[in-house]
Design an enzyme around this catalytic site. Sequence first.
Site, PDB file in Angstrom:
ATOM      1  N   THR A   1       0.809  -1.307   0.067  1.00  0.00           N
ATOM      2  CA  THR A   1      -0.038  -0.157   0.174  1.00  0.00           C
ATOM      3  C   THR A   1       0.836   1.216  -0.160  1.00  0.00           C
ATOM      4  OG1 THR A   1      -1.762  -1.232   1.088  1.00  0.00           O
ATOM      5  CG2 THR A   1      -1.967   1.284   1.156  1.00  0.00           C
TER       6      THR A   1
ATOM      7  N   GLY B   1      -2.338  -9.157   0.419  1.00  0.00           N
ATOM      8  CA  GLY B   1      -0.910  -9.898   0.235  1.00  0.00           C
ATOM      9  C   GLY B   1      -1.577 -11.218   0.610  1.00  0.00           C
TER      10      GLY B   1
ATOM     11  N   GLU C   1      -1.860 -14.477   2.500  1.00  0.00           N
ATOM     12  CA  GLU C   1      -1.881 -14.747   4.077  1.00  0.00           C
ATOM     13  C   GLU C   1      -1.940 -16.141   4.533  1.00  0.00           C
ATOM     14  OE1 GLU C   1      -4.415 -10.541   5.368  1.00  0.00           O
ATOM     15  OE2 GLU C   1      -5.667 -12.629   5.049  1.00  0.00           O
TER      16      GLU C   1
HETATM   17  N1  LIG Z   1       8.724   2.326   2.198  1.00  0.00           N
HETATM   18  C1  LIG Z   1       8.216   2.404   3.570  1.00  0.00           C
HETATM   19  N2  LIG Z   1       8.816   3.297   4.108  1.00  0.00           N
HETATM   20  C2  LIG Z   1       8.583   3.229   5.473  1.00  0.00           C
HETATM   21  N3  LIG Z   1       7.680   2.702   6.118  1.00  0.00           N
HETATM   22  C3  LIG Z   1       7.146   1.731   5.191  1.00  0.00           C
HETATM   23  C4  LIG Z   1       7.269   1.516   3.896  1.00  0.00           C
HETATM   24  N4  LIG Z   1       6.567   0.596   3.369  1.00  0.00           N
HETATM   25  C5  LIG Z   1       5.894   0.110   4.453  1.00  0.00           C
HETATM   26  N5  LIG Z   1       6.081   0.723   5.653  1.00  0.00           N
HETATM   27  C6  LIG Z   1       5.464   0.466   6.891  1.00  0.00           C
HETATM   28  O1  LIG Z   1       4.902  -0.754   6.794  1.00  0.00           O
HETATM   29  C7  LIG Z   1       3.798  -0.808   7.054  1.00  0.00           C
HETATM   30  C8  LIG Z   1       3.037  -1.672   6.263  1.00  0.00           C
HETATM   31  O2  LIG Z   1       3.035  -1.424   4.897  1.00  0.00           O
HETATM   32  P1  LIG Z   1       1.756  -1.712   3.881  1.00  0.00           P
HETATM   33  O3  LIG Z   1       2.143  -0.896   2.853  1.00  0.00           O
HETATM   34  O4  LIG Z   1       0.608  -1.161   4.637  1.00  0.00           O
HETATM   35  O5  LIG Z   1       1.874  -3.100   3.801  1.00  0.00           O
HETATM   36  P2  LIG Z   1       0.875  -3.928   2.701  1.00  0.00           P
HETATM   37  O6  LIG Z   1       0.068  -3.158   2.213  1.00  0.00           O
HETATM   38  O7  LIG Z   1       1.861  -4.687   1.899  1.00  0.00           O
HETATM   39  O8  LIG Z   1       0.172  -4.887   3.758  1.00  0.00           O
HETATM   40  C9  LIG Z   1       3.197   0.746   6.822  1.00  0.00           C
HETATM   41  O9  LIG Z   1       2.097   1.109   7.496  1.00  0.00           O
HETATM   42  C10 LIG Z   1       4.485   1.330   7.252  1.00  0.00           C
HETATM   43  O10 LIG Z   1       4.527   1.667   8.514  1.00  0.00           O
HETATM   44 MG   LIG Z   2      -1.822  -2.953   2.214  1.00  0.00          MG
END
Ligand SMILES: Nc1ncnc2c1ncn2[C@@H]1O[C@H](COP(=O)(O)OP(=O)(O)O)[C@@H](O)[C@H]1O
Ligand SMILES: [Mg+2]
Length: 1235
Positions: free
Chosen positions: A142, A419, A421
């Site tokens: 995300t 993702g 799970e």
């Molecule tokens: N590029 C990044 N820089 C800093 N923190 C990140 C980054 N990518 C993810 N995170 C951290 O990881 C958490 C989970 O990321 P997210 O994108 O929501 O994961 P996914 O969508 O793959 O489940 C985010 O809320 C953030 O805190």
């Molecule tokens: Mg996500």
Amino acid sequence: MAPSKKAGKKKDAPAKGKATSAGGKAAFAKADWKEGFKKKQVGVSDMTLLSTISNESVNDNLQKRWTNAEIYTYIGPVLISVNPFRDLGIYTDEVVARYKGRNRLEVPPHVFAIAEGSYYNMQAYKDNQCVIISGESGAGKTEAAKRIMQYVAAVSGGHDSSAIQEIKDMVLATNPLLESFGCAKTLRNNNSSRHGKYLEIMFNANGEPVGAQITNYLLEKGRVVGQIENERDFHIFYQFTKGASDDQREAFGLQGPESYAYTSRSNCLEVPGIDDVEDFAETIKAMQIIGLSDSEQNDIFRMLAVILWLGNVTFVENDDGNAAVADTSVTDFVAYLLETDAALVEKVMVSKVVETQRGGRRGSVYDVPLNPAQAAAGRDALAKAIYNNLFEWIVSRVNVSMKPRGAHATVIGVLDIYGFEIFQENSFEQLCINYVNEKLQQIFIELTLKAEQEEYVREQIKWSPINYFNNKVVCDLIEERRPPGIFAALNDACATAHADPAAADNSFVQRLGGLGSNAHFEARGSKFLVKHYAGDVMYTIAGMTDKNKDALVKDLLDLVASSGNAFLQTLFPDRPDPNSKKRPPTAGDKIKASAGALVENLMRAQPSYIRTIKPNENRSGSEYDTKAVLHQVKYLGLQENIRVRRAGFAYRNTFEKMIERFYLLSPATGYAGEYIWQGDVKTGCERILKDSGIAKEEWQMGVTKAFIKNPETLFALETMRDRYFHNMAARIQRAWRNYWRYKNECAIRIQRFWKNNKESLAFAEVRDYGHAVLAQRKERRRYSLLSYRRFVGDYLDVGGKSPLGETIREACGIGRDKVTFSSRIQLLVSKFGRSSKPSPRYLVVTEKAVHIVVTTEKTGTTLERKIALVTIKSIAMSNMRDDWVALNLPPSEEGDPVFSCIFKTELAANLLTLTQASIQVVVAPTIEYSKKKEKKATITFVRDETVAKDDVYKSHTVHVPTGEPATSVSRPAAKRKAGVVRPITKGKLLRPGGPSGSNAPRPAAKPKPKPQTLPGGATSNLASPALKSTPAVAAKPSAAAARGVPPPPPPPPPAAAAAEPDVPQYRAIYDFQGQPGELNLTKDDVVELLEKDDNGWWRVKRGTEEGWTPHNYLELIPPKPKAAAPPPPPARRAPPPAPKPAAAPAAAANGLKAAAARPTPPVGTKPKPAAPPVGAKPAAPKPPGAGGKPPVPASARPVPSPAPKPAAAGARASGGVGQMDLAAALAKRAQRMGE
Ligand SMILES: Nc1ncnc2c1ncn2[C@@H]1O[C@H](COP(=O)(O)OP(=O)(O)O)[C@@H](O)[C@H]1O
Ligand SMILES: [Mg+2]
């Protein structure tokens, strides 16, 4: 910019290590190219460069980089991102700017580079793009999706258009809005997406966003009614219950999240790093940006309240074992919120209507009471249905707002899906989520591994196949109809045992037995195992069929129908027709259909991949769980990805496209911007690749396409192409600048020449006037007739700033009066009755008077006499060569001044000019003058050839040798000394050595190849707009080339310049017999002048002989072409009207004509690419001021007496020496100026 809703707001400040400063503000204070290029890379930034390829080495590399805050790494075009779990400060506007317009190899790996690549390709090739982001829950999908949107919004222009800005704002606002409603805190991720989302941004032809659309995939609605310990419901419930306004609290009876069963049972009300109240404000803001009205917002919040209150409806078991509502005030309030009857709500909560069916006909209807568990399930079903429909309504409402304004040309899609799970308990939701992930892996395999290898086979490229796991077999296991896969089995089970969930589950178990033969499936009693590409997952069967059926019982639908709330009605638009035989689509059907549509959609676009990796399960910014990462590396197939990439070719394109883009790089295929290859496209393409010097291993020719192994090679080709244009532009600019420099220099030279010419013309004109004044009545001094003799006037510089001049000026007291003439003279002075003697004086003429100034030891320099011009009656001179002059004045005690002045002709001319010729010039054998008031005197003149120099005065008799005949006219101005011609510029326009340099024949111009039409039928590279705007000169050569005409040869050097020797040549006009050291001359000998001595003797050269000879025996050989015969000399005796020496307009016109008659200097407007005709500039200019006047014919001269030998310096009259020197110097200066 897109607010990083959850990531950027950690209250516990992230570790501020090296990494933060690397991307933070301070690091950008200096030139950012350093950041971009010099930052020491750890590990390899593209893993195709790994020396050994294994899962371990991939992991090692990722670990090294992650530890060093380098979270991004490439495998070719695929971006691997390892979640840093901390703010690295690498998404600022400065970083955006650094990636803008750069290809991915120019800058370190970054999600912005992927965004730039997609945006660039969309613009360049007008292809739809998609960015597929995959990875486990919490790996950073995300975040990556948001960064892509941030980047695209930032670079996609339209800053001046409010409509485009509005779309950008909305697109960015969808993130906080949909995250609030679609994300929740899970064990893995504080902001876990509980739905899948495909966002498509639509762009107009200018690459500006004009609209967007979101496709939603399967919300995990089960989360609404319950979560496992330490997870939360969707964020919005906490935001709303914590952040609602007093009015909302009042209207919806709202309390804190702890008051509601749905939000409090999992014991997680707070999440570190999440501020629900603040986020609520942001959600409201996002709603406003998207255009949700207050009433729409109110409707949404009312539904949330309904759900929360529904959750608080509890049941007790009554005596019959049936459910009863424990607290009817809750159902009353739910009824109030739903705007329906309270009793009805209570009834549907605890009973359900069953309709008996008899032979297909509808039978009797019964109210069947529910037990408490069934009642709770029904309640939850209603809550889930309301929330799910609410979410879908919000998505479609957002889409309405983002509807494209006007036509859109292309689309960039960003897929952010839940993702893969694996939980302790995995149910239908996980099956769906993992199924979608399998489908995405399929696309990846299809496009990066399978299709690629198939193309190599098709194109007959030498290639060793790479083995990889194709997960199609898992997809089939889940989605196949025949033999029935898992979804089909579920559907069948639902259909056969629709009334009883438990029976349906059993039926499902039996049906699964049929899948036992699939290697990726194992049935395990009440569970089953699927070996997904990303790992083995054990699914619990219980409740699956019910979830698959996904239908509200009739009572609940009736309840909704009874509601007076219009919004609720719109959330449930289509009630299934109870009479329909057609089974309504199950949840499995829906997810299969939407996954299929998604795949189809993605396959139509150019994909970019971001594969996210989660380094640990604890959201730690420092913990790197090697085992967990290794697992992901394995199932993502990174190793295979690298191998395919390594063995394969980074770039391929059809021969036509390759030629179209790169034909300029080979002289064999491109000439002057035209495509000239005459062979077929394959050989042409091959020729280009060969000629651009690219190593043979770097490319291969297929059947229809050329393959380039490394992206570096492609970028090198692109760089060469850029440089080609750059060089051409530079060349054109240089030629243009040279042309201008040349033109300016020519103009300056012409102006300078003309200015000098004008000045000297004026002087020459005064001289000619002097001739006219004498009117052929007086013999002339040779000096007076010299070609370079100019009438300079103020020889003593009285009008100037020299010390002598100033002294005289002061003595005369002439103030600001203009001095027209000054000279040393020898004034006849009689002292105390003795006979008169010449005595040195200064003579100064102004516009008003003649001044005679004397310098004595006693009194210094004083004015001796001032004679008003009007008082001068005449000027008396002898008819001989002498310098004596008397100014005849009215009778006075002082008498008439009589003096010797070598510039007497000039003086006379001057006085006549000043007095409008009202003074008579009396030329006679004697000079008559008044010595005193009543005493006349006469000076007689005796021809005496023994006088060596000038003349000798004694007692009223002047002895003077014969001079030049009175009919003499001045010699034409000498030919300018032909020195080395200065080249006009040192620019490339000139051949080395200047115009007089090598005249060697230039190599013949290469024949111009015939232009061909490009294979793709495209216009040539040169048609690019950047080059269209170049000035006309730039276009000229190519225009000529297009006609197939060779460029015009440089004009030949002018004949005159070639024929005329650099040294001036003279012809002997008389015979001369000299002594040793002197050169004997015979009339008409032609000699070269080597050196001029002031004493009248010149050193000349004839063939190999050199020697001195009297200069007046020589006549300059006039420059060619010879002009017509001269007009007869003026016959008038009366003084001619005086010219205006300064203005000299006639002379100017005359000079202009003369200038026009010369070969036109190359100041024309047509620039020539070859050396300009510098030689044509006046290499042998005509003497200034002699425009139309040829030399006087030699035959007109009388035979002179034998020439005197050079006189010894000592023999000169002492008084004349200084004066003569000055005169000569001034005359020389005039000559110099003339040049
Ligand atoms: N590029 C990044 N820089 C800093 N923190 C990140 C980054 N990518 C993810 N995170 C951290 O990881 C958490 C989970 O990321 P997210 O994108 O929501 O994961 P996914 O969508 O793959 O489940 C985010 O809320 C953030 O805190
Ligand atoms: Mg996500």
